[in-house]
Design an enzyme around this catalytic site. Structure first.
Site, PDB file in Angstrom:
ATOM      1  N   TYR A  53      51.212  39.941  20.496  1.00  0.00           N
ATOM      2  CA  TYR A  53      49.924  40.669  21.286  1.00  0.00           C
ATOM      3  C   TYR A  53      48.132  39.820  19.882  1.00  0.00           C
ATOM      4  O   TYR A  53      48.953  40.684  19.167  1.00  0.00           O
ATOM      5  CB  TYR A  53      49.658  41.361  21.885  1.00  0.00           C
ATOM      6  CG  TYR A  53      50.590  42.135  23.227  1.00  0.00           C
ATOM      7  CD1 TYR A  53      51.163  40.792  24.252  1.00  0.00           C
ATOM      8  CD2 TYR A  53      50.507  42.827  23.810  1.00  0.00           C
ATOM      9  CE1 TYR A  53      51.560  40.289  24.911  1.00  0.00           C
ATOM     10  CE2 TYR A  53      50.868  43.139  25.256  1.00  0.00           C
ATOM     11  CZ  TYR A  53      51.492  42.107  25.470  1.00  0.00           C
ATOM     12  OH  TYR A  53      52.419  42.526  26.679  1.00  0.00           O
ATOM     13  N   LEU A 213      47.420  43.058  39.078  1.00  0.00           N
ATOM     14  CA  LEU A 213      46.826  42.532  40.646  1.00  0.00           C
ATOM     15  C   LEU A 213      46.966  40.406  40.864  1.00  0.00           C
ATOM     16  O   LEU A 213      45.654  40.130  40.851  1.00  0.00           O
ATOM     17  CB  LEU A 213      45.105  43.034  39.884  1.00  0.00           C
ATOM     18  CG  LEU A 213      44.971  44.564  39.948  1.00  0.00           C
ATOM     19  CD1 LEU A 213      43.216  44.303  39.825  1.00  0.00           C
ATOM     20  CD2 LEU A 213      45.593  44.854  41.662  1.00  0.00           C
ATOM     21  N   ALA A 214      48.257  40.127  39.893  1.00  0.00           N
ATOM     22  CA  ALA A 214      48.188  39.285  40.139  1.00  0.00           C
ATOM     23  C   ALA A 214      46.959  38.484  39.371  1.00  0.00           C
ATOM     24  O   ALA A 214      46.965  37.428  39.875  1.00  0.00           O
ATOM     25  CB  ALA A 214      47.714  38.085  40.802  1.00  0.00           C
ATOM     26  N   GLY A 216      44.331  38.685  38.835  1.00  0.00           N
ATOM     27  CA  GLY A 216      43.083  39.172  39.533  1.00  0.00           C
ATOM     28  C   GLY A 216      42.920  38.379  40.683  1.00  0.00           C
ATOM     29  O   GLY A 216      42.156  38.810  40.942  1.00  0.00           O
ATOM     30  N   LEU A 217      43.484  37.624  40.926  1.00  0.00           N
ATOM     31  CA  LEU A 217      43.596  37.645  42.421  1.00  0.00           C
ATOM     32  C   LEU A 217      43.609  38.113  43.771  1.00  0.00           C
ATOM     33  O   LEU A 217      43.043  38.240  44.649  1.00  0.00           O
ATOM     34  CB  LEU A 217      45.246  36.714  42.797  1.00  0.00           C
ATOM     35  CG  LEU A 217      45.223  35.229  42.769  1.00  0.00           C
ATOM     36  CD1 LEU A 217      46.627  34.303  42.916  1.00  0.00           C
ATOM     37  CD2 LEU A 217      43.939  34.699  43.393  1.00  0.00           C
ATOM     38  N   LEU A 218      44.275  40.170  42.858  1.00  0.00           N
ATOM     39  CA  LEU A 218      43.609  40.972  43.923  1.00  0.00           C
ATOM     40  C   LEU A 218      42.918  42.312  43.581  1.00  0.00           C
ATOM     41  O   LEU A 218      42.719  43.692  43.946  1.00  0.00           O
ATOM     42  CB  LEU A 218      45.693  41.870  43.947  1.00  0.00           C
ATOM     43  CG  LEU A 218      46.934  40.940  45.199  1.00  0.00           C
ATOM     44  CD1 LEU A 218      47.390  42.002  43.999  1.00  0.00           C
ATOM     45  CD2 LEU A 218      46.552  40.920  45.818  1.00  0.00           C
ATOM     46  N   GLY A 219      41.858  41.396  42.751  1.00  0.00           N
ATOM     47  CA  GLY A 219      41.083  42.406  41.646  1.00  0.00           C
ATOM     48  C   GLY A 219      39.407  41.878  43.239  1.00  0.00           C
ATOM     49  O   GLY A 219      38.631  42.451  42.618  1.00  0.00           O
ATOM     50  N   GLY A 220      39.494  41.329  44.544  1.00  0.00           N
ATOM     51  CA  GLY A 220      38.291  41.101  44.552  1.00  0.00           C
ATOM     52  C   GLY A 220      37.519  40.209  44.050  1.00  0.00           C
ATOM     53  O   GLY A 220      35.999  40.232  44.483  1.00  0.00           O
TER      54      GLY A 220
END
Length: 322
Positions: A53, A213-214, A216-220
């Site tokens: 990282y 959250l994939a 950001g797809l599942l983050g609204g």
């Protein structure tokens, strides 16, 4: 904060795991320190990182940030269950990556030095190494345990049969074996339900979902775009692929009166074998927002509706055979 055992171990970890992948490339060192301090204030004791990282080969930028934070004292190290990973190349020479006994020894010592600690709580294989026998892997890990440099061993991105092979090899050596598996698992990516989760349950591994959250797809995401937030080219492509489902999902979250990100995390916390989803906040506000997920109780009707929007998998082989 809620706590649970990590798999079949006696180790207690928070039900949210602080992911540190943004520390360095996205989040400044000062802000990273503030996020880690606030995570402790919220009761989060489980932090995840990796030697690669920071994404500058060989530099271990994120581990170094964590090390300088530990060095500030105040019980920071003692309060933290630190999980790191090895596999990725940390140099250009043939043995600077993967899971040979040589690299395991070198990588562990390097991570300990960067993080300014004398032991790693959970040392994880970042990926399966098909060229290294599990006998060699376990010999190297058991030596690190005997030296007191690591306490537990976990896997990441293993298939179900890799988990089985690793565990059976460990059993022949009278070794504890893996205690956790870190998998790509969320409402959109549900393939681990076929064989990874059943294997984890059978062998007593805690499941640590990454990208809950994939990306950001599942983050609204639709709400954010409506408010003028731009999306990357890759995110736009993914959104178009799943737009119908995301529209249904965000509408259902509105019915529940909850933020989509928190519903996505809460769903994972309701799933079998899941110990703690990895959250990757870039700001303090994002970190604060995630704790709501711990309070959401999804009734059977809500879980059924989410399965209708994002169909999952039955355990193999029943998913595709009698």
């Amino acid at each position: 904060m809620d706590y649970t055992q990590l798999g079949r171990t006696g180790l207690k970890v928070s039900r949210l795991c602080l992911g540190t992948m943004n520390f360095g490339p996205v989040t400044s060192e000062d802000d990273s320190f503030a996020i880690m301090d606030h995570a402790h204030e919220l009761g989060i004791n489980f932090f995840d990182t990796a030697n690669v990282y920071g994404w500058k080969k060989g530099e271990g930028i994120t581990e170094n940030i964590i090390g300088r934070w530990f060095a500030k004292g105040g019980g920071r190290r003692e309060k933290t269950v630190i999980a790191t990973k090895l596999y990725g190349d940390m140099g250009d020479w043939p043995n600077d990556g993967r899971l040979s006994a040589l690299n395991i020894r070198r990588a562990a010592d390097a991570s300990l030095k960067r993080m300014q600690t004398d032991y790693i709580d959970l040392y994880q294989a970042h990926h399966v190494d098909r060229d290294t026998p599990f006998e060699e892997f376990w010999e190297a890990m058991d030596i690190l345990k005997q030296q007191g440099k690591i306490l537990y061993v976990g896997s990441s991105n293993f298939a179900g049969w890799h988990i089985a092979k690793a565990q059976e090899t460990a059993r022949r050596r009278n070794s504890v074996g893996l205690v956790s598996e870190q998998s790509h698992y969320n409402l959109i990516v549900r393939a681990p339900e076929l064989e990874v989760i059943p294997a984890a349950e059978d062998y007593g591994l805690g499941l640590i979902p990454w990208s809950p959250l994939a990306g950001g797809l599942l983050g609204g995401i639709l709400r954010k775009i409506d408010k003028g937030r731009s999306a990357s080219e890759n995110m736009t492509k993914e959104l178009e692929k799943h737009r119908d489902k995301i529209e249904q999902y965000e509408a259902f979250c509105d019915e529940l009166g909850e933020d989509p990100a928190n519903v996505g995390l809460a769903w994972l916390l309701h799933q079998r074998a899941v110990t703690a989803p990895i959250i990757g906040p870039r700001t303090l506000d994002q970190l604060d927002g995630t704790t709501r997920a711990l309070e959401i109780r999804l009734e059977e009707k809500a879980l059924t509706r989410l399965d209708e929007i994002f169909p999952g998998f039955k355990t193999a082989p029943e998913h595709y055979a009698w």
